[in-house]
Design an enzyme around this catalytic site. Structure first.
Site, short mmCIF file in Angstrom:
data_model
loop_
_atom_site.label_atom_id
_atom_site.label_comp_id
_atom_site.label_asym_id
_atom_site.label_seq_id
_atom_site.Cartn_x
_atom_site.Cartn_y
_atom_site.Cartn_z
N ALA A 1 16.01 40.97 22.87
CA ALA A 1 16.91 39.86 22.53
C ALA A 1 17.78 40.24 21.33
O ALA A 1 18.21 39.38 20.58
CB ALA A 1 16.09 38.60 22.24
N GLY A 2 18.03 41.53 21.17
CA GLY A 2 18.89 42.00 20.08
C GLY A 2 20.32 42.17 20.55
O GLY A 2 20.72 41.63 21.59
N THR B 1 26.71 51.05 17.40
CA THR B 1 25.43 51.05 18.11
C THR B 1 24.34 50.48 17.22
O THR B 1 24.62 49.99 16.12
CB THR B 1 25.12 52.47 18.67
OG1 THR B 1 23.98 52.38 19.51
CG2 THR B 1 24.88 53.48 17.57
N LYS C 1 25.23 45.85 16.01
CA LYS C 1 26.15 45.17 16.93
C LYS C 1 26.44 43.72 16.53
O LYS C 1 27.56 43.24 16.69
CB LYS C 1 25.62 45.23 18.36
CG LYS C 1 25.70 46.66 18.92
CD LYS C 1 25.19 46.78 20.32
CE LYS C 1 25.29 48.25 20.75
NZ LYS C 1 24.88 48.48 22.12
N ASP D 1 29.73 46.83 26.63
CA ASP D 1 28.38 47.17 27.13
C ASP D 1 28.11 46.54 28.49
O ASP D 1 27.56 47.18 29.39
CB ASP D 1 27.30 46.66 26.17
CG ASP D 1 27.07 47.61 25.01
OD1 ASP D 1 27.45 48.79 25.10
OD2 ASP D 1 26.49 47.15 24.00
N ASN E 1 30.37 46.25 20.40
CA ASN E 1 30.04 47.68 20.48
C ASN E 1 31.27 48.55 20.29
O ASN E 1 31.16 49.77 20.32
CB ASN E 1 29.32 48.03 21.78
CG ASN E 1 30.29 48.09 22.94
OD1 ASN E 1 31.13 47.21 23.09
ND2 ASN E 1 30.18 49.10 23.77
P1 ATR Z 1 19.95 46.50 19.51
O1 ATR Z 1 21.36 46.45 19.01
O2 ATR Z 1 19.57 47.82 20.08
O3 ATR Z 1 19.58 45.39 20.42
P2 ATR Z 1 18.44 45.10 17.52
O4 ATR Z 1 19.46 44.02 17.45
O5 ATR Z 1 17.82 45.61 16.27
O6 ATR Z 1 19.05 46.40 18.18
O7 ATR Z 1 17.31 44.62 18.56
C1 ATR Z 1 16.21 45.40 18.87
C2 ATR Z 1 15.44 44.75 20.03
O8 ATR Z 1 14.34 45.61 20.38
C3 ATR Z 1 14.82 43.41 19.68
O9 ATR Z 1 14.72 42.64 20.85
C4 ATR Z 1 13.42 43.82 19.18
O10 ATR Z 1 12.44 42.81 19.28
P3 ATR Z 1 12.27 41.73 18.09
O11 ATR Z 1 13.34 40.70 18.29
O12 ATR Z 1 10.89 41.20 18.28
O13 ATR Z 1 12.42 42.49 16.79
C5 ATR Z 1 13.10 44.92 20.18
N1 ATR Z 1 12.11 45.89 19.70
C6 ATR Z 1 12.27 46.81 18.72
N2 ATR Z 1 11.17 47.58 18.60
C7 ATR Z 1 10.27 47.12 19.52
C8 ATR Z 1 8.95 47.50 19.90
N3 ATR Z 1 8.31 48.51 19.30
N4 ATR Z 1 8.37 46.80 20.90
C9 ATR Z 1 9.00 45.79 21.50
N5 ATR Z 1 10.25 45.37 21.19
C10 ATR Z 1 10.89 46.04 20.22
#
Ligand code: ATR
Length: 281
Positions: free
Chosen positions: A137-138, A70, A74, A111, A95
Site C-alpha cells: 500500500a505504498g 523510485t 513516490k 507506472d 514516478n
Molecule cells: P514504494 O514506493 O516501493 O511503494 P513505500 O511507499 O516505502 O515504497 O512502500 C513500501 C511497501 O512495501 C509498503 O506497503 C510496506 O508495508 P507497510 O505499509 O506495512 O510499511 C511494504 N513492505 C516493505 N517491507 C516489507 C516487508 N518486509 N514485508 C512486507 N511488506 C513490506
C-alpha cells in the site's frame, strides 16, 4: 520538443531513489536516446528521504530537466511538484518529474500504464471480470490501482503488512470499483487470477507470510520488483505451481518509454530494449 541534432551539452535526466544503484533506468534511457538520436545523459541520484526535497530542487534549478522517482520517494514527489497530471493526482504518487522552461515542475505517474501495457500487450492477459490481489500500500501500489480498476475487474483486494494503510487505500479508490483493504492474514481464497506484488519486501530478500489457497494453477503472479533470477515472491508463486510468474522488467521499460515521451515528445520503441534486457532477466 528537443531535437537530437542540436549542438551543445546534453540535456540532463536521471532517477532519484534510495537505494538506486541497482537501477536499469540509465541503460534503458541510453538505448532510447540512441534509437531516437536525442542528445541527453541519464544518471543515478541516491537521495535519502531527509534530503529528498532539497536535493531535487537543487538538481532541477541546476539544469536537470527530468527525473524518474523510485522508492521510497513516490509520495514525497507528489507533494513536491507544483503541478500534477490527473493520473498522478489520482494516485497521489509520482514516478516521473519534468522541469519545463517556464519553471513548471510537473509530476506524472506512468507506472500504471507501464504495468497494464506489460500485462496486456507483452503477457497477453485480459483483466476484465478477473479477481486481482495487490500486495502493498505504498507509492508503487498507489500508482497502479486506478489503471487496474479501470479494466473493470470483478474484485480488487489490497493487502498490506500495515492493515490500516490498505484499508485507507481501498476507501480512497472505492469510487472506481469493487475494492477491499486488509492485512495479509485476512486475505481469503479461492485462488486469484492475478497477484501483483507491490511491496518492497523483495528488495530486502523477504516474502511476507501469506495464507494458503491464494495461488492456483490459473494464477498469474507479477512482481513489480525486478532483478536477475527469482525474487522471493516469484519463488513463493512457483512453489505453489502458479500458471505463470513475471517480474517488473516489462513494466520498467514501458513506464520508462512513457517518461521519455513526456520529456522529449517521442515515444520510443520498447521492443529492442526488452530484447536487449532478456539476457539479464
Ligand atoms: P514504494 O514506493 O516501493 O511503494 P513505500 O511507499 O516505502 O515504497 O512502500 C513500501 C511497501 O512495501 C509498503 O506497503 C510496506 O508495508 P507497510 O505499509 O506495512 O510499511 C511494504 N513492505 C516493505 N517491507 C516489507 C516487508 N518486509 N514485508 C512486507 N511488506 C513490506
Amino acid at each position: 520538443m528537443n531535437t537530437g541534432t542540436q549542438l551543445g551539452p546534453p540535456d540532463q535526466y536521471g532517477v532519484a531513489g534510495h537505494p538506486v544503484a541497482h537501477s536499469w533506468s540509465p541503460f534503458i534511457h541510453g538505448m532510447f536516446a540512441q534509437a531516437t538520436a536525442q542528445n541527453l545523459v541519464y544518471r543515478l541520484f541516491d537521495i535519502t528521504p531527509e534530503e529528498f526535497r532539497r536535493e531535487v530542487l537543487r538538481l532541477v534549478t541546476g539544469g536537470v530537466r527530468g527525473l524518474n522517482i523510485t522508492l521510497p520517494h513516490k509520495q514525497a514527489a507528489a507533494e513536491l511538484v507544483n503541478e500534477l497530471t490527473p493520473r498522478a493526482a489520482r494516485a497521489q504518487a509520482v514516478n516521473v518529474i519534468a522541469h519545463f522552461d517556464d519553471a513548471t515542475l510537473l509530476g506524472d505517474n506512468t507506472d500504471g500504464a507501464g504495468l497494464i501495457n506489460d500485462l496486456e500487450q507483452n503477457l497477453g492477459l485480459e483483466l476484465a471480470h478477473k479477481r486481482i490481489l495487490v500486495l502493498g500500500a505504498g507509492g508503487a501500489a498507489r500508482g497502479v490501482l486506478a489503471p487496474l480498476l479501470e479494466r473493470d475487474p470483478r474484485q480488487l483486494i489490497i493487502a498490506n503488512r500495515t492493515r490500516a494503510r490498505a484499508a485507507a487505500l481501498a476507501r480512497e479508490f472505492a469510487d472506481l470499483g469493487n475494492t477491499v483493504g486488509c492485512g495479509f492474514d485476512e486475505i481469503e481464497g479461492p485462488p486469484y487470477d492475478l497477484i501483483v506484488n507491490g511491496t518492497s519486501a523483495s528488495l530486502q530478500g523477504e516474502m511476507p507470510v501469506m495464507p494458503a489457497g491464494l495461488v492456483g494453477e490459473d494464477t498469474v503472479c507479477y512482481d513489480m520488483a525486478y532483478g536477475r533470477g527469482h525474487t522471493p515472491f516469484t519463488l513463493w508463486a512457483k512453489s505453489l505451481h502458479a500458471k505463470r510468474t513475471a517480474k517488473g522488467w516489462g513494466m520498467l521499460v514501458e513506464q520508462a518509454a512513457a517518461s521519455f515521451e513526456l520529456w522529449r515528445g517521442i515515444h520510443p520503441d520498447t521492443k529492442p530494449v526488452l530484447e536487449a534486457l532478456a539476457q539479464y532477466r
